[in-house]
Scaffold this motif. Sequence first.
Motif, short mmCIF file in Angstrom:
data_model
loop_
_atom_site.label_atom_id
_atom_site.label_comp_id
_atom_site.label_asym_id
_atom_site.label_seq_id
_atom_site.Cartn_x
_atom_site.Cartn_y
_atom_site.Cartn_z
N PHE A 1 15.63 13.81 10.74
CA PHE A 1 15.42 14.67 9.57
C PHE A 1 14.76 13.82 8.49
N CYS A 2 13.44 13.72 8.58
CA CYS A 2 12.71 12.82 7.67
C CYS A 2 11.22 13.08 7.80
N PHE A 3 10.47 12.44 6.93
CA PHE A 3 9.02 12.36 7.12
C PHE A 3 8.79 11.53 8.38
N VAL A 4 7.66 11.74 9.04
CA VAL A 4 7.42 11.14 10.35
C VAL A 4 7.18 9.61 10.30
N SER A 5 6.97 9.07 9.12
CA SER A 5 6.45 7.69 8.99
C SER A 5 7.32 6.61 9.63
N ASN A 6 8.66 6.73 9.54
CA ASN A 6 9.51 5.66 10.11
C ASN A 6 9.40 5.61 11.62
N PHE B 1 10.44 1.31 -0.55
CA PHE B 1 10.22 2.34 -1.58
C PHE B 1 8.80 2.89 -1.48
N SER B 2 8.68 4.17 -1.78
CA SER B 2 7.35 4.78 -1.87
C SER B 2 7.08 5.16 -3.32
N PHE B 3 5.86 4.87 -3.77
CA PHE B 3 5.44 5.31 -5.10
C PHE B 3 4.28 6.30 -4.96
N ASN C 1 0.81 -1.23 0.00
CA ASN C 1 0.00 0.00 0.00
C ASN C 1 0.84 1.27 0.00
N SER C 2 1.99 1.23 0.68
CA SER C 2 2.74 2.46 0.90
C SER C 2 4.17 2.15 1.34
N GLY C 3 5.01 3.20 1.31
CA GLY C 3 6.36 3.08 1.84
C GLY C 3 6.35 2.92 3.35
N THR C 4 5.36 3.52 3.98
CA THR C 4 5.23 3.41 5.44
C THR C 4 5.03 1.94 5.83
N ASP C 5 4.13 1.25 5.13
CA ASP C 5 3.91 -0.17 5.42
C ASP C 5 5.16 -0.97 5.11
N GLU D 1 16.62 -0.01 4.99
CA GLU D 1 16.87 1.24 4.28
C GLU D 1 15.55 1.89 3.87
N ASP D 2 15.37 3.15 4.25
CA ASP D 2 14.24 3.91 3.76
C ASP D 2 14.65 4.50 2.41
N ALA D 3 14.23 3.79 1.35
CA ALA D 3 14.54 4.24 -0.01
C ALA D 3 13.31 4.89 -0.63
N CYS D 4 12.41 5.40 0.23
CA CYS D 4 11.14 5.94 -0.26
C CYS D 4 11.35 7.07 -1.26
N GLN D 5 12.45 7.81 -1.09
CA GLN D 5 12.71 8.90 -2.03
C GLN D 5 13.79 8.52 -3.05
N ALA D 6 14.19 7.25 -3.07
CA ALA D 6 15.44 6.93 -3.79
C ALA D 6 15.32 5.86 -4.86
N THR E 1 3.74 11.88 -5.82
CA THR E 1 4.72 12.94 -6.10
C THR E 1 6.15 12.41 -6.22
N LYS E 2 6.33 11.12 -6.02
CA LYS E 2 7.68 10.55 -6.09
C LYS E 2 8.13 10.40 -7.55
N PRO E 3 9.44 10.25 -7.78
CA PRO E 3 9.91 10.16 -9.17
C PRO E 3 9.21 9.04 -9.96
N PRO F 1 18.52 3.84 8.09
CA PRO F 1 18.98 5.03 7.38
C PRO F 1 18.00 5.45 6.29
N ILE F 2 18.04 6.72 5.95
CA ILE F 2 17.15 7.26 4.90
C ILE F 2 18.01 7.81 3.77
N HIS F 3 17.64 7.50 2.54
CA HIS F 3 18.34 8.07 1.38
C HIS F 3 17.62 9.38 1.04
C1 LIG Z 1 11.76 9.71 3.27
C2 LIG Z 1 10.38 9.14 3.31
N1 LIG Z 1 10.15 8.03 4.01
C3 LIG Z 1 8.94 7.46 4.05
C4 LIG Z 1 7.87 8.01 3.38
C5 LIG Z 1 6.53 7.34 3.48
O1 LIG Z 1 6.10 6.85 2.22
P1 LIG Z 1 4.55 6.66 1.94
O2 LIG Z 1 3.93 8.00 1.81
O3 LIG Z 1 4.50 5.87 0.65
O4 LIG Z 1 3.99 5.89 3.06
C6 LIG Z 1 8.05 9.18 2.65
C7 LIG Z 1 6.91 9.81 1.96
O5 LIG Z 1 6.91 10.98 1.68
C8 LIG Z 1 9.34 9.76 2.62
O6 LIG Z 1 9.56 10.88 1.94
#
Ligand SMILES: Cc1ncc(COP(=O)(O)O)c(C=O)c1O
Length: 376
Positions: free
Chosen positions: A81-86, A183-185, A55-59, A153-158, A188-190, A127-129
Amino acid sequence: MMKNELPSEENLKTEIQNGINIVIKRGDFVLGQEVHSFEKACRAYIGAKHAFGLNSGTDAVRFALIALGIGSGDEVITSPFCFVSNAEAIALEGAVPVFADISPLTFNLNPEAVKAAITPRTKAILPIHMYGHPADMAAINKIAAENGLAVIEDACQAFGAMLPDSSGNGISMVGKDSMFAAFSFFHTKPLGAYGDAGMLTTNNDNFAEKIRLLRNHGSRKHYYHDEIGCSSRLDTIQAAVLLTQLKYFEQKLASVHKLADILRDELSGIDDIINPYVEKGVRHNYNLYTIRTKKRDGLIEHLQSRGIQCRVAFPLSIHLQKSFAYLKYKYGDFPESEKAHDEIICFTINPYWKEEHIIKIAKEIKTFSKSHTLNS
Ligand SMILES: Cc1ncc(COP(=O)(O)O)c(C=O)c1O
């Protein structure tokens, strides 16, 4: 037209719509044909052994934590320094997010700070990319190996970003050598779906089986449930959107890189503007082209009033968010992260922009900079 030349925006939309129509006609909306085709294409593109559409990068991050058995009382070191999801995913599993500061050049976890944050309760490093600039995985993997820790690895932006190969012989896709890469799709992601979507890759067969079950109610056979799971499957319609986008992804990236290089040249040498860091042996994907300036708020106002889109992603460190007040961190605990939040401006580079648009952005930044020198 060559098969994989970047189509016009209009033609791309039509091709995506046609892909969606095929799914609607067939009706296999959950774990349908395109999900399997997209997962297969991602395995080939990234080079990871397993890839699961979610469903999401968060999951994706949450599933990695569950697969590792991380729970009550365990600590996971990650970046503020990241989105709150992790941090949310860690907390929702009953574990404790432990923050470590970033390197001001890359906005990524500083390996020395990670080392200092390890305790007997630490189970994993996350770690976050950030912005699509790969984290220092050689250093982080070494720390993890020395301390018996897992790495997610949080490759949601990578998606499509590259880093030095673990063999030391070249560069490879983020996720290829990873224990887990999320990964997040998000649209707004690439590589963007038409809504929410994500993926978890792993090279470990046991983790793969766990994730396969987790995303589909622990089920191997319809209505029979071997383990506790949930529903977090990539929709077939979203997979169809992503399959078409993936077909042209390298061409999109090439166009974004060309435009980013022009912007970098135009901005270099401007007083109080710091361009994204260039690191030898990595490929940035410019998920966001992020500059730093001490006159951030004024410059954003100037640009937005002239129709130039830009934003602050993200404005507040996670350790200072209300939702994580219970962790008892305070302002000053992570100075590099706090400073970066105050200085960043992020641009999404549209691969369809003409060079003139980049020149316009640069011109407005120069105009602002001239009239607001640091001493003024
Ligand atoms: C660095 C980073 N991690 C995690 C997420 C979470 O991804 P998602 O919105 O697909 O749950 C995002 C989304 O913006 C993100 O930028």
